[in-house]
Design a protein around this motif. Structure first.
Motif, PDB file in Angstrom:
ATOM      1  N   CYS B 163      18.590  15.114   3.253  1.00  0.00           N
ATOM      2  CA  CYS B 163      18.070  13.784   2.981  1.00  0.00           C
ATOM      3  C   CYS B 163      17.291  13.828   1.672  1.00  0.00           C
ATOM      4  O   CYS B 163      16.535  14.761   1.428  1.00  0.00           O
ATOM      5  N   PHE B 164      17.471  12.794   0.858  1.00  0.00           N
ATOM      6  CA  PHE B 164      16.743  12.771  -0.412  1.00  0.00           C
ATOM      7  C   PHE B 164      15.256  12.515  -0.212  1.00  0.00           C
ATOM      8  O   PHE B 164      14.448  12.926  -1.019  1.00  0.00           O
ATOM      9  N   SER B 165      14.934  11.827   0.879  1.00  0.00           N
ATOM     10  CA  SER B 165      13.535  11.435   1.058  1.00  0.00           C
ATOM     11  C   SER B 165      12.616  12.649   1.177  1.00  0.00           C
ATOM     12  O   SER B 165      11.586  12.704   0.533  1.00  0.00           O
ATOM     13  N   ASP B 166      13.003  13.637   1.990  1.00  0.00           N
ATOM     14  CA  ASP B 166      12.111  14.782   2.164  1.00  0.00           C
ATOM     15  C   ASP B 166      12.840  16.115   2.216  1.00  0.00           C
ATOM     16  O   ASP B 166      12.242  17.133   2.545  1.00  0.00           O
ATOM     17  N   GLY B 167      14.123  16.128   1.906  1.00  0.00           N
ATOM     18  CA  GLY B 167      14.854  17.388   1.835  1.00  0.00           C
ATOM     19  C   GLY B 167      15.240  17.968   3.181  1.00  0.00           C
ATOM     20  O   GLY B 167      15.785  19.058   3.267  1.00  0.00           O
ATOM     21  N   ARG B 168      14.965  17.234   4.290  1.00  0.00           N
ATOM     22  CA  ARG B 168      15.330  17.782   5.597  1.00  0.00           C
ATOM     23  C   ARG B 168      16.845  17.670   5.795  1.00  0.00           C
ATOM     24  O   ARG B 168      17.511  16.836   5.170  1.00  0.00           O
ATOM     25  N   HIS B 169      17.363  18.531   6.673  1.00  0.00           N
ATOM     26  CA  HIS B 169      18.785  18.454   6.991  1.00  0.00           C
ATOM     27  C   HIS B 169      18.990  17.350   8.015  1.00  0.00           C
ATOM     28  O   HIS B 169      18.282  17.326   9.022  1.00  0.00           O
ATOM     29  N   PRO B 170      19.876  16.437   7.793  1.00  0.00           N
ATOM     30  CA  PRO B 170      20.047  15.333   8.732  1.00  0.00           C
ATOM     31  C   PRO B 170      20.578  15.828  10.072  1.00  0.00           C
ATOM     32  O   PRO B 170      21.439  16.710  10.124  1.00  0.00           O
ATOM     33  N   LYS B 171      20.038  15.252  11.142  1.00  0.00           N
ATOM     34  CA  LYS B 171      20.555  15.571  12.472  1.00  0.00           C
ATOM     35  C   LYS B 171      21.580  14.526  12.888  1.00  0.00           C
ATOM     36  O   LYS B 171      22.528  14.805  13.588  1.00  0.00           O
ATOM     37  N   ARG B 172      21.302  13.272  12.467  1.00  0.00           N
ATOM     38  CA  ARG B 172      22.199  12.185  12.833  1.00  0.00           C
ATOM     39  C   ARG B 172      22.629  11.447  11.565  1.00  0.00           C
ATOM     40  O   ARG B 172      21.808  11.049  10.757  1.00  0.00           O
ATOM     41  N   MET B 173      23.912  11.295  11.429  1.00  0.00           N
ATOM     42  CA  MET B 173      24.446  10.653  10.226  1.00  0.00           C
ATOM     43  C   MET B 173      25.393   9.531  10.611  1.00  0.00           C
ATOM     44  O   MET B 173      26.099   9.627  11.609  1.00  0.00           O
ATOM     45  N   ALA B 174      25.429   8.480   9.796  1.00  0.00           N
ATOM     46  CA  ALA B 174      26.380   7.394  10.042  1.00  0.00           C
ATOM     47  C   ALA B 174      27.197   7.122   8.789  1.00  0.00           C
ATOM     48  O   ALA B 174      26.682   7.238   7.665  1.00  0.00           O
ATOM     49  N   PHE B 175      28.456   6.826   8.983  1.00  0.00           N
ATOM     50  CA  PHE B 175      29.293   6.320   7.899  1.00  0.00           C
ATOM     51  C   PHE B 175      29.551   4.850   8.197  1.00  0.00           C
ATOM     52  O   PHE B 175      29.899   4.501   9.328  1.00  0.00           O
ATOM     53  N   ILE B 176      29.370   3.986   7.222  1.00  0.00           N
ATOM     54  CA  ILE B 176      29.687   2.568   7.418  1.00  0.00           C
ATOM     55  C   ILE B 176      30.935   2.261   6.597  1.00  0.00           C
ATOM     56  O   ILE B 176      30.948   2.420   5.368  1.00  0.00           O
ATOM     57  N   GLN B 177      32.000   1.852   7.290  1.00  0.00           N
ATOM     58  CA  GLN B 177      33.274   1.565   6.623  1.00  0.00           C
ATOM     59  C   GLN B 177      33.278   0.147   6.049  1.00  0.00           C
ATOM     60  O   GLN B 177      32.456  -0.689   6.403  1.00  0.00           O
ATOM     61  N   CYS B 178      34.261  -0.092   5.181  1.00  0.00           N
ATOM     62  CA  CYS B 178      34.508  -1.434   4.619  1.00  0.00           C
ATOM     63  C   CYS B 178      33.291  -2.002   3.889  1.00  0.00           C
ATOM     64  O   CYS B 178      32.986  -3.187   4.017  1.00  0.00           O
ATOM     65  N   VAL B 179      32.577  -1.153   3.147  1.00  0.00           N
ATOM     66  CA  VAL B 179      31.479  -1.670   2.342  1.00  0.00           C
ATOM     67  C   VAL B 179      32.072  -2.109   1.001  1.00  0.00           C
ATOM     68  O   VAL B 179      32.582  -1.294   0.249  1.00  0.00           O
ATOM     69  N   GLY B 180      32.037  -3.393   0.761  1.00  0.00           N
ATOM     70  CA  GLY B 180      32.621  -3.919  -0.471  1.00  0.00           C
ATOM     71  C   GLY B 180      34.128  -4.078  -0.396  1.00  0.00           C
ATOM     72  O   GLY B 180      34.781  -4.334  -1.397  1.00  0.00           O
ATOM     73  N   SER B 181      34.713  -3.886   0.782  1.00  0.00           N
ATOM     74  CA  SER B 181      36.132  -4.184   0.977  1.00  0.00           C
ATOM     75  C   SER B 181      36.235  -5.076   2.202  1.00  0.00           C
ATOM     76  O   SER B 181      35.351  -5.064   3.047  1.00  0.00           O
ATOM     77  N   ARG B 182      37.340  -5.761   2.335  1.00  0.00           N
ATOM     78  CA  ARG B 182      37.574  -6.672   3.443  1.00  0.00           C
ATOM     79  C   ARG B 182      36.349  -7.564   3.618  1.00  0.00           C
ATOM     80  O   ARG B 182      35.912  -7.829   4.719  1.00  0.00           O
ATOM     81  N   ASP B 183      35.771  -7.944   2.494  1.00  0.00           N
ATOM     82  CA  ASP B 183      34.516  -8.652   2.506  1.00  0.00           C
ATOM     83  C   ASP B 183      34.626  -9.832   1.548  1.00  0.00           C
ATOM     84  O   ASP B 183      34.590  -9.658   0.334  1.00  0.00           O
ATOM     85  N   ILE B 184      34.780 -11.015   2.130  1.00  0.00           N
ATOM     86  CA  ILE B 184      34.921 -12.198   1.286  1.00  0.00           C
ATOM     87  C   ILE B 184      33.613 -12.427   0.537  1.00  0.00           C
ATOM     88  O   ILE B 184      33.584 -12.968  -0.556  1.00  0.00           O
ATOM     89  N   GLY B 185      32.512 -11.991   1.151  1.00  0.00           N
ATOM     90  CA  GLY B 185      31.186 -12.181   0.570  1.00  0.00           C
ATOM     91  C   GLY B 185      31.091 -11.671  -0.856  1.00  0.00           C
ATOM     92  O   GLY B 185      30.440 -12.287  -1.696  1.00  0.00           O
ATOM     93  N   CYS B 186      31.733 -10.544  -1.132  1.00  0.00           N
ATOM     94  CA  CYS B 186      31.668 -10.032  -2.499  1.00  0.00           C
ATOM     95  C   CYS B 186      33.001 -10.248  -3.202  1.00  0.00           C
ATOM     96  O   CYS B 186      33.312  -9.589  -4.181  1.00  0.00           O
TER      97      CYS B 186
END
Lengths: 62, 937, 68
Positions: B163-186
């Motif tokens: 993690c950039f915030s404090d250099g710890r190794h992440p225990k839980r991670m998430a990937f969020i799909q379709c960011v900026g795709s399939r998105d009429i908003g952008c």
């Protein structure tokens, strides 16, 4: 690719030196054409050069 | 190669363009720069490193990465103290080769070219779109591009995930799909087609680094529609990566972690805490797309990608200008590579008349003579391959071990032996230490031997004075848990190789002529397109078709998703093929036998049937396999048993007809019928689009028609996503089903009944639609026969296996044989056309050259030792040894061009008269001795 | 315990086109197997002279693997 000469017959310009541009350049030279590979950044390679591994075999990308 | 170059203008027409290019100064003389890196060390100014996605700091004077081509440093003027404020200039005296030159000025160049290929790549999503996920506000929200640099061994964190915030190794991670795709908003309504794959890849890599980390991927549809891509998703699930179908609303900082809010299909809102969130950002059209369009006058589509047509997918609106890669639409590496080859063949066809003019052939320095009894001076190079090898094998220990061996004059380690700068090092060391044998311990000779052999030739050494040790694919990768034993194994293999290297000899280079003709097997759209393209490049082909007439599956299609009419296009294509003087079409034909090798095949083709059956032999130089595929008809869901159950292809036919009831009032479509782990283990890529194509047609004919689509993942990748959106707007209902809860179709009197679990309403639903349309998969047409005949490998799913899935997508492992279309894997028509053009490009290469090189590792007979027994002739499977009378005595002789270097002859010769280039008895015995000699060196 | 374990030393003759390729593919897929074998690449198992096998056994191999 040799030294550039002016007024080459049978030359092709490829705009963009990512994996697509590089592959097209390689094939065209093999097919007997002179290629100008024009890339806006200081090195060819594009985004693929930033990748670590490739899907789905996780082969090395470089 | 013109780097640091801006494209300013284009004038003229196809065949005669003049492009104006501005070369920005590097401020470093490329010829003088040795890429030593001293300047970067001395430069006092910091510069955020864009190559590392801003995750690292470099200096204004730098090189992006060690393998960069050209391997020349450059100064980024935006942060250089001299170029901005006219101070500093510390680098100038530091550079030992006086390469730094602040006087360099921009240079404008005019290029006269016959054609242009546009491959500017893609752009990145605007950070504003990412703001709702706290990107830019919280350091532990990163884009997938940034994360890629993080997991890279040669990247700024040596592959450590933290993690950039404090250099710890992440225990839980998430990937969020379709960011900026399939998105009429952008304004990016399309699917970027690559994010699902890279997210799975990055998740798998993260798990490799740290098996404990808990990873969840939030997605709408997992679109792993590519060949064998689904298998990777299953692998990811098997090792515990979680996939959650949900729409992520936002990410907000929460204590020292991040809180992710998401909505699941059943309408529930949930919260989940994470240490690190990766945004799977999409691909946009390149930033300068509009500028390129203005200069070249090409048309763009509504998302600013290059506009093209499905039947000519790479042709821009301007003659002489073609497009390749992500600018044509978001796509992955193999698709890009295929398009590039296709673009090359289209260009080669337009410029046929000027082919070969103005090209200089590469020359090599004169080969240094290495006599048999010259003392071996061996150089050993041991590769780290980033961390691929060095994370398991103690590379330094292996190199030192080699260094102590007899005849090893020089030894070293390389970070990447295959990099451009490493080649320079190898060349330099060959000269400096007068090396006459080179041993490289790295990856597989199957992939990298040619590269290193080229380097040897550049250094004036015969390319056979080379031996490779595979300590990656067959050591570090397969013994990851046993570093010590893997190191011992590496040492043993190096010892064996060095021992063999002491005995290897220079071998002569040979070439054989090429018959300038192609054999194309299968006359569907793939085979026809490939043969036509070859014809346009000036080469003849014989196009054989097992059916009555040419046309293939296109005969069953009526319109495309884009709305184009298919049959008229097919007719044009068929007419062109029939009229071409360069194409010889034989229908009702099959390939019976093929002998020979690249450049010199002879095939027996049988045509006709019964009494009229005739056989003819065709000489040709290359083979294009386009045997196609067909609809899979699963014995499920009452298909074939009820008239109310049809396949999408049958529905398409019905819709193209004239019947009044052709567009029924209610339809249930079942996706993946028989696919993805059912009869077929794979996704057929086209079925989702096929369903949508029919939906839009049904709605066009009968707007009141009620349509329900039961699906697993809607895989309307790329711009097809628009059709999916449109269908939903029209009120078509899409309901996902789980693989363990498939819909059921039963007969109820004259009606059919569909029962399924509605995951949105969370209840079991039964209905009786007018029609059930099944989206069935695609199976290859018989690949077994050709696979045996031509010795071509096939995948577990019986499609032909390409030589390299990323970089050689249309070549097969047998030289001179290429594949395209459904025989390679399921794909839509536009991708088939591109692939056929790419196969034509690859096939044309030997035809253009007119010769092929024979591998020098063939057998040779020492005729004074030969006793003329003829055992070798009877054993050779390729007919590559013949008996000849020499001074009245029978002697064996090798036909080098037919020899496959198998060595059966050498293994059986009773008098040891036959020797294999690169695999002599002496060499192999010494290798075996070294195997046993664990204590000695 | 390790002392009692049988740790054979195996010499494998692998055909460049199939078994050697398969061994590469095993690596790409990260299949794990015991590190007891040392490979010797040949262009075809047809190249294997029985004398090579005998020689390897004489040199101390506990087993010979031939893959083609």
């Amino acid at each position: 690719m040799g030294k550039a000469m002016n007024n080459r017959e049978g030359a092709v310009m490829i705009l963009g030196g990512g994996i697509a541009g590089i592959q097209a350049a390689l094939d065209l030279t093999e097919l007997g054409f002179y290629v100008y590979l024009v890339e806006k950044s200081p090195a060819v390679g594009g985004v693929m050069a930033q990748l670590d591994k490739t899907f789905p075999t996780n082969d090395c990308s470089l | 190669m013109l780097t640091n170059a801006d494209f300013l203008a284009l004038e003229g027409t196809a065949g005669n363009f003049t492009a104006t290019i501005n070369l920005r100064p590097r401020y470093i003389d490329a010829d003088a720069c040795t890429a030593c890196g001293l300047c970067t060390q001395y430069c006092p100014k910091h510069h955020v490193d864009p190559y590392n996605e801003g995750l690292a700091i470099t200096r204004p004077i730098h090189i992006d990465y060690a393998q960069a081509v050209p391997a020349t440093y450059y100064i980024d003027p935006s942060s250089c103290l001299f170029l901005q404020h006219e101070t500093c200039q510390i680098c100038v005296p530091v550079c030992q080769s006086h390469a730094i030159n602040f006087k360099q000025q921009p240079e404008e160049r005019k290029l006269h070219v016959g054609a242009v290929i546009l491959s500017p790549g893609f752009g990145k999503i605007d950070p504003k779109t990412l703001a709702k996920f706290s990107y830019g506000k919280h350091p532990d929200v990163v884009t997938a591009f940034e994360f890629e640099r993080m997991t890279t061994a040669s990247g700024p964190f040596q592959g450590e995930v933290k993690c950039f915030s404090d250099g710890r190794h992440p225990k839980r991670m998430a990937f969020i799909q379709c960011v900026g795709s399939r998105d009429i908003g952008c304004n990016n309504g399309y699917c970027s087609s690559v994010c699902c794959m890279y997210a799975i890849k990055e998740a798998l890599v993260t798990k490799e680094h740290d098996p404990e980390v808990d990873i969840t991927i939030y997605y709408m549809d997992i679109r792993t529609q590519g060949k064998d891509f689904d298998a990777a998703r299953e692998r990811a699930e098997a090792i515990g990566i979680k996939f959650v179908r949900a729409k992520v609303a936002d990410v907000t900082p929460w204590e020292n972690r991040l809180q992710l809010t998401y909505a699941t299909l059943d309408g529930q809102h949930k919260f989940e805490p994470f240490d690190l969130v990766v945004l799977s950002v999409g691909l946009e059209s390149p930033k300068d797309a509009q500028k390129i369009a203005d200069i070249t006058k090409i048309g763009l589509n509504k998302y600013d990608f290059c506009a093209t047509n499905g039947f000519n997918p790479l042709q821009t609106s301007q003659e002489g200008i073609v497009v390749a890669g992500a600018f044509q639409g978001p796509k992955d590496i193999p698709e890009s590579v295929t398009q590039s080859s296709a673009a090359a063949s289209l260009t080669a066809a337009t410029l046929k008349k000027v082919r070969g003019k103005g090209v200089e052939l590469k020359t090599y320095p004169e080969e240094q003579k290495v006599a048999e009894d010259d003392e071996a001076r061996i150089g050993v190079f041991v590769c780290h391959c980033g961390i691929n090898i060095s994370s398991v094998v103690d590379v330094a220990a292996v190199a030192n071990y080699a260094g102590d061996m007899k005849n090893v004059t020089y030894y070293t380690e390389n970070l990447y032996s295959c990099s451009q700068d490493a080649q320079e090092v190898i060349k330099k060391k060959i000269k400096e230490h007068k090396l006459n044998r080179v041993v490289i311990a790295a990856c597989s000779p199957r992939t990298h031997e040619p590269l290193f052999q080229e380097t040897l030739r550049d250094a004036g050494l015969n390319r056979n004075l080379f031996e490779m040790v595979n300590i990656r694919d067959q050591c570090s990768w397969v013994h990851a848990g046993e570093p010590e034993l893997a190191t011992v194994k590496s040492k043993d293999l190096v010892r064996m190789a060095v021992s063999k290297a002491r005995h290897i000899q220079a071998l002569p280079e040979q070439t054989v002529p090429v018959t300038p003709k192609a054999l194309v097997v299968g006359a569907g759209v793939a085979g026809m397109t490939a043969a036509l393209n070859l014809a346009e490049q000036g080469f003849a082909s014989v196009l054989i078709e097992k059916g009555e007439s040419i046309g293939g599956n296109l005969k069953n299609l009526h319109h495309t998703l884009a709305g184009d009419e298919v049959q008229s296009h097919l007719k044009t294509l068929v007419d062109k093929v029939k009229q071409s003087k360069n194409i010889d079409v034989i229908c009702n034909a099959e390939l019976v036998q093929t002998a020979g090798f690249i450049g010199n095949f002879a095939s027996v083709i049988a045509s006709g049937s019964g009494k009229d059956k005739t056989e003819q032999t065709v000489d040709h130089g290359v083979i294009i396999v386009a045997t196609g595929g067909r609809e899979h008809r699963p014995d499920k869901y009452l298909l074939g048993k009820s008239k109310k159950v049809v396949t999408q292809q049958e529905l398409e036919k019905q819709l193209a007809g004239k019947a009044k009831t052709r567009a029924p009032g209610s339809i249930v479509m079942i996706q993946c019928a028989g696919s993805r782990g059912d009869d077929l283990n794979y996704c057929s890529k086209v079925c989702c689009n096929h369903a949508l194509k029919n939906i839009l047609k049904v709605k066009e004919i009968n707007p009141d028609s009620q349509i329900i689509v039961l699906y697993r993942d809607m895989r309307t990748y790329g711009f097809a996503e628009d059709a999916y959106t449109e269908a939903r707007k029209m009120g078509v209902v899409f309901i996902p089903y789980e693989v363990d809860r498939k819909p059921e179709v039963t007969q109820k009197g004259a009606k059919v009944q569909v029962r399924f679990f509605d995951s949105i309403m969370q209840e079991e639903v039964t209905m009786s639609p007018d029609l059930v349309a099944l989206s069935v998969g695609i199976v290859p047409d018989d690949t077994d026969t050709l696979s045996k005949l031509l010795k071509l490998p096939v995948t577990a799913n019986k499609f032909f296996l390409e030589a390299h899935v990323k970089l050689r997508p249309v070549e097969l492992s047998v030289s001179g044989v290429y594949v395209c279309g459904l025989a390679h894997g399921p794909k839509p028509v536009d991708e088939t056309i591109v692939q056929a053009q790419a196969a034509a490009a690859k096939a044309a290469i030997p035809l253009v050259k007119g010769y092929v090189k024979v591998d020098p590792i063939v057998s040779s007979v020492q005729q004074d030792k030969c006793i003329g027994c003829g055992l070798c002739v009877s054993l050779c499977p390729y007919g590559a040894i013949v008996m000849q009378k020499v001074d009245g005595k029978r002697k064996a002789e090798t036909v080098s061009a037919s020899c496959k270097a198998c060595g059966i002859c050498a293994a059986h010769c009773p008098t040891f008269a036959i020797s294999m280039g690169g695999f002599t008895n002496e060499q192999l015995i010494s290798q075996i001795e070294a195997f046993g000699a664990t204590g000695d060196r | 315990m390790a002392d009692q374990e049988f740790n054979p030393s195996i010499l494998g003759f692998l055909c460049n086109w199939c078994c050697y390729a398969a061994a590469d593919a095993a690596g790409v897929s990260r299949f794990q197997y015991p590190p007891n074998m040392r490979t010797l690449r040949v262009m075809c198992t047809g190249r294997i002279d029985p004398a090579f096998v005998l020689r390897a056994l004489a040199e101390g191999a506990d087993g010979i693997f031939s893959g083609g």
